[in-house]
Scaffold this motif. Structure first.
Motif, PDB file in Angstrom:
ATOM      1  N   LYS A 297      11.224   0.292  11.035  1.00 25.30           N
ATOM      2  CA  LYS A 297      11.290   1.673  11.500  1.00 25.30           C
ATOM      3  C   LYS A 297      12.384   2.474  10.798  1.00 25.30           C
ATOM      4  O   LYS A 297      12.415   3.696  10.899  1.00 25.30           O
ATOM      5  N   SER A 298      13.284   1.779  10.094  1.00 26.52           N
ATOM      6  CA  SER A 298      14.297   2.497   9.328  1.00 26.52           C
ATOM      7  C   SER A 298      13.673   3.257   8.159  1.00 26.52           C
ATOM      8  O   SER A 298      14.290   4.149   7.591  1.00 26.52           O
ATOM      9  N   LEU A 299      12.442   2.887   7.800  1.00 24.18           N
ATOM     10  CA  LEU A 299      11.740   3.580   6.721  1.00 24.18           C
ATOM     11  C   LEU A 299      11.027   4.828   7.218  1.00 24.18           C
ATOM     12  O   LEU A 299      10.396   5.534   6.442  1.00 24.18           O
ATOM     13  N   GLY A 300      11.112   5.072   8.527  1.00 25.77           N
ATOM     14  CA  GLY A 300      10.408   6.209   9.103  1.00 25.77           C
ATOM     15  C   GLY A 300       9.121   5.746   9.772  1.00 25.77           C
ATOM     16  O   GLY A 300       8.937   4.573  10.076  1.00 25.77           O
ATOM     17  N   LYS A 301       8.225   6.671   9.981  1.00 28.49           N
ATOM     18  CA  LYS A 301       6.959   6.354  10.617  1.00 28.49           C
ATOM     19  C   LYS A 301       5.998   5.770   9.590  1.00 28.49           C
ATOM     20  O   LYS A 301       5.431   6.485   8.761  1.00 28.49           O
ATOM     21  N   VAL A 302       5.843   4.464   9.626  1.00 28.11           N
ATOM     22  CA  VAL A 302       4.959   3.766   8.693  1.00 28.11           C
ATOM     23  C   VAL A 302       3.613   3.550   9.376  1.00 28.11           C
ATOM     24  O   VAL A 302       3.548   2.901  10.429  1.00 28.11           O
ATOM     25  N   PRO A 303       2.537   4.066   8.826  1.00 27.19           N
ATOM     26  CA  PRO A 303       1.229   3.900   9.466  1.00 27.19           C
ATOM     27  C   PRO A 303       0.775   2.437   9.449  1.00 27.19           C
ATOM     28  O   PRO A 303       1.047   1.701   8.502  1.00 27.19           O
ATOM     29  N   GLY A 304       0.084   2.051  10.509  1.00 22.73           N
ATOM     30  CA  GLY A 304      -0.463   0.700  10.573  1.00 22.73           C
ATOM     31  C   GLY A 304       0.576  -0.386  10.729  1.00 22.73           C
ATOM     32  O   GLY A 304       0.407  -1.489  10.193  1.00 22.73           O
ATOM     33  N   GLN A 305       1.658  -0.094  11.449  1.00 15.44           N
ATOM     34  CA  GLN A 305       2.727  -1.089  11.601  1.00 15.44           C
ATOM     35  C   GLN A 305       2.240  -2.354  12.296  1.00 15.44           C
ATOM     36  O   GLN A 305       2.686  -3.460  11.971  1.00 15.44           O
ATOM     37  N   HIS A 306       1.332  -2.210  13.272  1.00 10.98           N
ATOM     38  CA  HIS A 306       0.822  -3.386  13.980  1.00 10.98           C
ATOM     39  C   HIS A 306       0.046  -4.302  13.031  1.00 10.98           C
ATOM     40  O   HIS A 306       0.171  -5.525  13.090  1.00 10.98           O
ATOM     41  N   ILE A 307      -0.726  -3.697  12.150  1.00 12.59           N
ATOM     42  CA  ILE A 307      -1.488  -4.489  11.176  1.00 12.59           C
ATOM     43  C   ILE A 307      -0.537  -5.160  10.191  1.00 12.59           C
ATOM     44  O   ILE A 307      -0.698  -6.339   9.855  1.00 12.59           O
ATOM     45  N   LEU A 308       0.447  -4.400   9.723  1.00 10.19           N
ATOM     46  CA  LEU A 308       1.427  -4.962   8.789  1.00 10.19           C
ATOM     47  C   LEU A 308       2.200  -6.115   9.424  1.00 10.19           C
ATOM     48  O   LEU A 308       2.498  -7.111   8.754  1.00 10.19           O
ATOM     49  N   ALA A 309       2.523  -5.997  10.714  1.00 12.24           N
ATOM     50  CA  ALA A 309       3.246  -7.063  11.402  1.00 12.24           C
ATOM     51  C   ALA A 309       2.406  -8.337  11.453  1.00 12.24           C
ATOM     52  O   ALA A 309       2.920  -9.443  11.257  1.00 12.24           O
ATOM     53  N   CYS A 310       1.111  -8.189  11.704  1.00  8.65           N
ATOM     54  CA  CYS A 310       0.226  -9.352  11.741  1.00  8.65           C
ATOM     55  C   CYS A 310       0.086  -9.984  10.357  1.00  8.65           C
ATOM     56  O   CYS A 310       0.078 -11.215  10.218  1.00  8.65           O
ATOM     57  N   ILE A 311      -0.010  -9.134   9.329  1.00  2.80           N
ATOM     58  CA  ILE A 311      -0.096  -9.658   7.960  1.00  2.80           C
ATOM     59  C   ILE A 311       1.186 -10.413   7.600  1.00  2.80           C
ATOM     60  O   ILE A 311       1.135 -11.513   7.036  1.00  2.80           O
ATOM     61  N   ALA A 312       2.342  -9.808   7.940  1.00  6.76           N
ATOM     62  CA  ALA A 312       3.620 -10.467   7.675  1.00  6.76           C
ATOM     63  C   ALA A 312       3.721 -11.767   8.458  1.00  6.76           C
ATOM     64  O   ALA A 312       4.245 -12.779   7.953  1.00  6.76           O
ATOM     65  N   GLY A 313       3.207 -11.764   9.695  1.00 13.53           N
ATOM     66  CA  GLY A 313       3.247 -12.970  10.508  1.00 13.53           C
ATOM     67  C   GLY A 313       2.440 -14.096   9.898  1.00 13.53           C
ATOM     68  O   GLY A 313       2.906 -15.242   9.815  1.00 13.53           O
ATOM     69  N   VAL A 314       1.228 -13.788   9.468  1.00 18.28           N
ATOM     70  CA  VAL A 314       0.386 -14.806   8.819  1.00 18.28           C
ATOM     71  C   VAL A 314       1.060 -15.319   7.546  1.00 18.28           C
ATOM     72  O   VAL A 314       1.052 -16.514   7.243  1.00 18.28           O
ATOM     73  N   TRP A 315       1.646 -14.395   6.795  1.00 18.54           N
ATOM     74  CA  TRP A 315       2.360 -14.757   5.553  1.00 18.54           C
ATOM     75  C   TRP A 315       3.497 -15.742   5.853  1.00 18.54           C
ATOM     76  O   TRP A 315       3.647 -16.759   5.166  1.00 18.54           O
ATOM     77  N   LEU A 316       4.293 -15.444   6.886  1.00 20.37           N
ATOM     78  CA  LEU A 316       5.426 -16.301   7.224  1.00 20.37           C
ATOM     79  C   LEU A 316       4.972 -17.652   7.754  1.00 20.37           C
ATOM     80  O   LEU A 316       5.591 -18.686   7.437  1.00 20.37           O
ATOM     81  N   VAL A 317       3.930 -17.666   8.559  1.00 23.32           N
ATOM     82  CA  VAL A 317       3.419 -18.943   9.058  1.00 23.32           C
ATOM     83  C   VAL A 317       2.952 -19.820   7.900  1.00 23.32           C
ATOM     84  O   VAL A 317       3.283 -21.009   7.825  1.00 23.32           O
ATOM     85  N   ALA A 318       2.183 -19.227   7.003  1.00 20.56           N
ATOM     86  CA  ALA A 318       1.685 -19.978   5.843  1.00 20.56           C
ATOM     87  C   ALA A 318       2.841 -20.457   4.965  1.00 20.56           C
ATOM     88  O   ALA A 318       2.851 -21.607   4.501  1.00 20.56           O
TER      89      ALA A 318
END
Length: 275
Positions: free
Chosen positions: A33-54
């Protein structure tokens, strides 16, 4: 180094699981959120989560460890970059205050510290005396050594804040907060300078290991549905792994050649055993 790799890999994978479960970035470690209003944050969080798990799971197996280490380093570097805009925002809103600068640096240092073991794991598949491993050791030393110095300064500057998180049954909270700050600073200085760096890294890992049941886990039972409390406990696991990986990597070089902070290779000998 296997114990450290398991701590680091499991901690990384659990961080990803938290992002997926909450479908949000952990604001205390991943301040997108320090970058401002980033669209699709929920989707990005899930993508980052899958990335970290893998990435975390890949690190646990030798054949895929190098890929997992590279993926982990990329993720933690991105999270570190999230902290950079906060320097401008914090100074613009509150002015040039040392506590603000150290507080923001605290978050940045947390993420850079987790890049250190990724560099070591990535280079560990190279030949023991290769240039890649030497460069990885230099980078890992500074990325692991500087964060504890920042943590220590944060403890000393924000003594009241850190004293408040000392378990209530431990008297003299200010004393323990100050002692921890001094210990962090000394450990980081030892790692950066290369003086008793293996011992410092192991003691730092022991300190963080004690923090897990004393400081990190109890708040979970009070704020069970708070991502930040879970994130702090999970981050601590990965940080323990980072310290152990660095310590065992350096210890494995005894007798072959230690790499000092300036990048020079010097022959190392075990400390004499006192009968």
């Amino acid at each position: 180094m296997k114990v450290g790799v398991w701590f680091y890999g499991v901690g990384t994978a659990l961080t990803g699981i938290l992002d997926i479960v909450w479908r949000e970035f952990d604001a205390s470690h991943q301040p997108i959120k320090s970058l401002g209003k980033v669209p699709g944050q929920h989707i990005l969080a899930c993508i980052a989560g899958v990335w970290l798990v893998a990435a975390g799971l890949a690190i646990l197996w030798r054949r895929s460890a190098r890929v997992g280490a590279a993926a982990s380093a990329i993720a933690y570097l991105i999270f570190a970059a999230f902290w950079l805009p906060r320097y401008y925002a914090g100074i613009h809103a509150l002015g040039w205050r040392i506590d603000i600068l150290i507080g923001i640096s605290f978050g940045l240092a947390q993420q850079l510290m987790l890049v250190s073991p990724a560099a070591i794991i990535y280079a560990s598949t190279a030949l023991p005396d290769s240039r890649l491993q030497a460069r990885a050791a230099i980078a890992a030393r500074w990325m692991l050594g500087l964060p504890p110095v920042v943590f220590g300064l944060a403890h000393l500057v924000g003594l009241r804040v850190f004293a408040s998180i000392v378990p209530h049954w431990m008297r003299f909270g200010y004393f323990w907060a100050a002692l921890t700050g001094i210990a962090f600073t000394l450990a980081g200085s030892a790692i950066c300078s290369g003086i008793k760096d293996v011992l410092a890294a192991r003691l730092l890992a022991l300190t963080l290991l004690l923090f897990e049941p004393l400081v990190e886990i109890p708040p979970i039972f009070i704020r069970l549905h708070n991502q930040g409390t879970w994130g702090a406990a999970v981050y601590n696991l990965a940080a323990i792994g980072a310290c152990l990986i660095f310590a065992e990597f350096l210890a494995s070089r005894i007798g072959r050649g230690r790499i000092d902070p300036a990048g020079n290779v010097a022959m190392s000998r075990p400390d004499p055993v006192v009968a």
